[in-house]
Each structure stands twice: as structure tokens, then as C-alpha cells.
Design a protein around this motif. Sequence first.
Motif, PDB file in Angstrom:
ATOM      1  N   ILE A   1       0.855  -1.184   0.000  1.00  0.00           N
ATOM      2  CA  ILE A   1       0.000   0.000   0.000  1.00  0.00           C
ATOM      3  C   ILE A   1       0.891   1.233   0.000  1.00  0.00           C
ATOM      4  N   SER A   2       0.495   2.245  -0.767  1.00  0.00           N
ATOM      5  CA  SER A   2       1.239   3.498  -0.798  1.00  0.00           C
ATOM      6  C   SER A   2       0.258   4.638  -0.987  1.00  0.00           C
ATOM      7  N   LEU A   3       0.638   5.809  -0.502  1.00  0.00           N
ATOM      8  CA  LEU A   3      -0.227   6.980  -0.661  1.00  0.00           C
ATOM      9  C   LEU A   3       0.620   8.202  -0.954  1.00  0.00           C
ATOM     10  N   ALA A   4      -0.048   9.211  -1.489  1.00  0.00           N
ATOM     11  CA  ALA A   4       0.612  10.484  -1.784  1.00  0.00           C
ATOM     12  C   ALA A   4      -0.365  11.619  -1.463  1.00  0.00           C
ATOM     13  N   PRO A   5       0.146  12.776  -1.045  1.00  0.00           N
ATOM     14  CA  PRO A   5       1.564  13.139  -0.997  1.00  0.00           C
ATOM     15  C   PRO A   5       2.309  12.665   0.244  1.00  0.00           C
ATOM     16  N   GLY A   6       1.647  12.203   1.280  1.00  0.00           N
ATOM     17  CA  GLY A   6       2.335  11.638   2.424  1.00  0.00           C
ATOM     18  C   GLY A   6       2.757  12.633   3.479  1.00  0.00           C
ATOM     19  N   GLY A   7       1.994  13.698   3.652  1.00  0.00           N
ATOM     20  CA  GLY A   7       2.285  14.657   4.707  1.00  0.00           C
ATOM     21  C   GLY A   7       1.401  14.411   5.920  1.00  0.00           C
ATOM     22  N   VAL A   8       1.940  14.643   7.135  1.00  0.00           N
ATOM     23  CA  VAL A   8       1.175  14.381   8.345  1.00  0.00           C
ATOM     24  C   VAL A   8      -0.049  15.285   8.447  1.00  0.00           C
ATOM     25  N   ASN A   9      -0.001  16.442   7.811  1.00  0.00           N
ATOM     26  CA  ASN A   9      -1.122  17.383   7.879  1.00  0.00           C
ATOM     27  C   ASN A   9      -1.811  17.552   6.531  1.00  0.00           C
ATOM     28  N   VAL A  10      -1.722  16.505   5.696  1.00  0.00           N
ATOM     29  CA  VAL A  10      -2.345  16.552   4.367  1.00  0.00           C
ATOM     30  C   VAL A  10      -3.257  15.342   4.177  1.00  0.00           C
ATOM     31  N   ILE A  11      -4.501  15.595   3.759  1.00  0.00           N
ATOM     32  CA  ILE A  11      -5.394  14.498   3.376  1.00  0.00           C
ATOM     33  C   ILE A  11      -4.815  13.847   2.119  1.00  0.00           C
ATOM     34  N   PRO A  12      -4.638  12.528   2.103  1.00  0.00           N
ATOM     35  CA  PRO A  12      -4.066  11.896   0.911  1.00  0.00           C
ATOM     36  C   PRO A  12      -4.874  12.203  -0.347  1.00  0.00           C
ATOM     37  N   GLY A  13      -4.149  12.365  -1.450  1.00  0.00           N
ATOM     38  CA  GLY A  13      -4.816  12.584  -2.726  1.00  0.00           C
ATOM     39  C   GLY A  13      -4.961  11.324  -3.546  1.00  0.00           C
ATOM     40  N   SER A  14      -4.055  10.367  -3.308  1.00  0.00           N
ATOM     41  CA  SER A  14      -4.130   9.109  -4.051  1.00  0.00           C
ATOM     42  C   SER A  14      -3.609   7.963  -3.198  1.00  0.00           C
ATOM     43  N   VAL A  15      -4.155   6.785  -3.451  1.00  0.00           N
ATOM     44  CA  VAL A  15      -3.748   5.566  -2.744  1.00  0.00           C
ATOM     45  C   VAL A  15      -3.678   4.423  -3.745  1.00  0.00           C
TER      46      VAL A  15
END
Length: 405
Positions: free
Chosen positions: A262-276
Motif C-alpha cells: 500500500i502506498s499513498l501520496a503526498p504523504g504529509g502528516v497534515n495533508v489528506i491523501p490525494g491518491s492511494v
Amino acid sequence: MVNSNRLWSRIHELSSIGQTPDNGVTRFSYTDVEHEANEQVKKYMEEAGLEVTFDAVGNVIGTLPGSKDLPAILLGSHLDTVPNGGKFDGSLGVLTAIEVVQSLQEQNIHLNHPVKVIAFKDEEGSRFGFGMIGSLAVAGNLQKEDLQRKDANGVSLHDAMIKQGYSPENILEARMDDVKLYLELHIEQGKVLEKENVPVGVVTGIAGPLWLKFSLIGQAEHAGATPMNQRKDPLVAASLIISETEKLAKKYENAVATVGTISLAPGGVNVIPGSVEFTIDIRDVKEELRDQLEKEIKDYAATITAEREIDLSIEDLQRVAPVLCSNEIQNTIKESIADQGYPVISLPSGAGHDGMQFKDRFPVGMIFVRSQHGISHNPQEFTTKEDAKAGAETMLKTVCKLDKE
């Protein structure tokens, strides 16, 4: 009789190539580490009296001529591993096949059929996301588009082959046609034989692995400024799909379904993921049941992503049909097990193996040896010296019996 001391020594010597700090093994395909393992196995093959060649994709093939002009008995397994895997998965099958041939030579036993021992390239699929590259080529089913698949560093399979000195432009030349049967010894990777307290068993069939990649695209936004009811969070949708996958698989007697990456982006602690992105490995010994489970998972994923306004795409990474082992070979293995005074245990393989690629080409048989605690793909993977010997003796007897039939 096989030389169990020699077999045991080679198992541990080979495992030192690619050894990890916690006594595991990492050998990915088309790497310098795997090349070193290939050269070591070539040395073992030559010591066994085999003539060694490498085919267009890099399979290591040792040939022992037969006394008659007959199709070959093909024995083998693979040398590559999963990340930080064990020393027995794959390697034991290759080394046992070599030991069987060397024992035949030393005991002056001449077979009617030629024997080919093969170490297949990339059974595991750890580097390029799809496995059984070597056996696909031997079956004549490796496609040129497959060579464009890339690893995590963007290196294509084609370029990796070139770097190691192989000939991807000649993959069709790796196909084998004059083959009587394929026989493989492998650790069970489960607990059936351990539960039954027997060292060796006969495989009835191999469950077909189906690998899917799910890609979910939502909207990356600020974690603090976006209200919960306004989010398009693909990770939440993915978590629901993953949870439902487990529930759906449990409805079936023999099916399994596993999310392995499993991977996600952008991967910031304070960012809702945009893609998985995540993968699901689905297996069953019955193809129709495996495909039904696949449909149920996909239908649920489509419903969840539509409800949450998430874009969904699903890609087939690998789809291999389950394979039933030859009844003739199974019966011969059973005789060879009984000859040694062991109870005869028949069991299916939930794990995929190279022999699956030969379903429509020639008969397939498999021998399982006991795995301690059923552990595999792990540095703690272990099969005792005594069980390895029982498996090798079973293969030796089986090859001799099948040679006469």
C-alpha cells in the motif's frame, strides 16, 4: 540413497549469498547478488556431471543425457527470494534436484530419459511486480510487453536482463517442447504435514494467484481546514475495501485474499491523501470460486468509491489459472513415500509455483516437505536435515519410477 550431508551443506552455503543481518536472505532477480547465486548453482550442477547453459532470460539449466532419445524429465525450482526471506523456499527444490542427479551418477544408475535441472528466474515477483518470469519463458508464454514492466527504481525488466548479459530479444528461444513431465520439490509453507507428523507429502494441485492493483484518486487538501463531510479521502475508502476483502474471503472454504502493498501520496502528516494504491492477492484451488471472490471485491470497491466520489481503477498484475497435478505422478510419489515407511498425505498448495505455467504443456507433479511451524517468507523458515533427506529420497525414487513408465 542421497547424500544428505552434501545437500545440507549446500543449502547453508547458498543461503550466505544475499544473507541479511537477521539471518534471512534477499535475492532479487537480475541483480549482482542473484548472479552470484546462479554461478554457485552452476558450480554445483557441474559437480553433479551436468552440462550447464543459460537460456535467453537467464534460467540456469543443467542437462544429463539419457540412454534413449526420449523427452526430458524436468526438475527444478527458483533461487530468487522475497525481501528478507528464508533459505529453503525455492533453493531447496533446486539443490534437491541437483542432489538427485548427482546421486544417480555416483550410484551408476543410468536413466532412459534425459534429465534437465532448472533454476527458474524470478518466481516470487518481488522486483517487477509479477512472478514466474523464467517458467513463463519456458512455457512460451512470456510476452514482449512483459519486458517493459519496471521495478521501484524505474528499471525495466528488458534493461535488467541486458545488464546481466541475457537476450530479451530472444525470449521465444527459451521455450521447451521435448519434455515428458515437470517435478518440483518445495517446502510446504504451511502446517498440514507438521500437524500430521510426517516429513513429506504429495501435492494434489496448486491454487492460482490473481494479483490486482487498486488505484484510488481523491482530493489532497489541508488536514485542519477541510471539514470531515467535505473530504474526498481515498485512504478511508481503501481501508473500507481492505476490511471488506477479509470478510468476503472468509466466506469461502479455501480462498485467501491478502493486501500486500500500500502506498499513498503526498504523504504529509497534515495533508489528506490525494491518491492511494494497494495490491490484493486472491487465491483458491478452484478458479470459478477465486473469480467469484474477485467480482465481489470489485463490486464492493466500485460502490464505496462511487459513494465517496473517489476515482477507481483496477489493474490485473497477474492472473494464473489453478493447476491440478498429474494423477500418474501423484500415484508414483505416493509409492515412493510408502516405500520409505511414511504415511501418505495428500494436500493442495495454497502458494503458487513455477509448475503452474505448464498446465497446458506437460504433466506436473510436486513433493512437499514439512515446514517448521508453517513459517515461510521469513528468516525463521526452517526444514530439518532429516525432512530434507526424506524429500530428496522421495524425488530420487519418483524419478527412477517415472523413467521406466
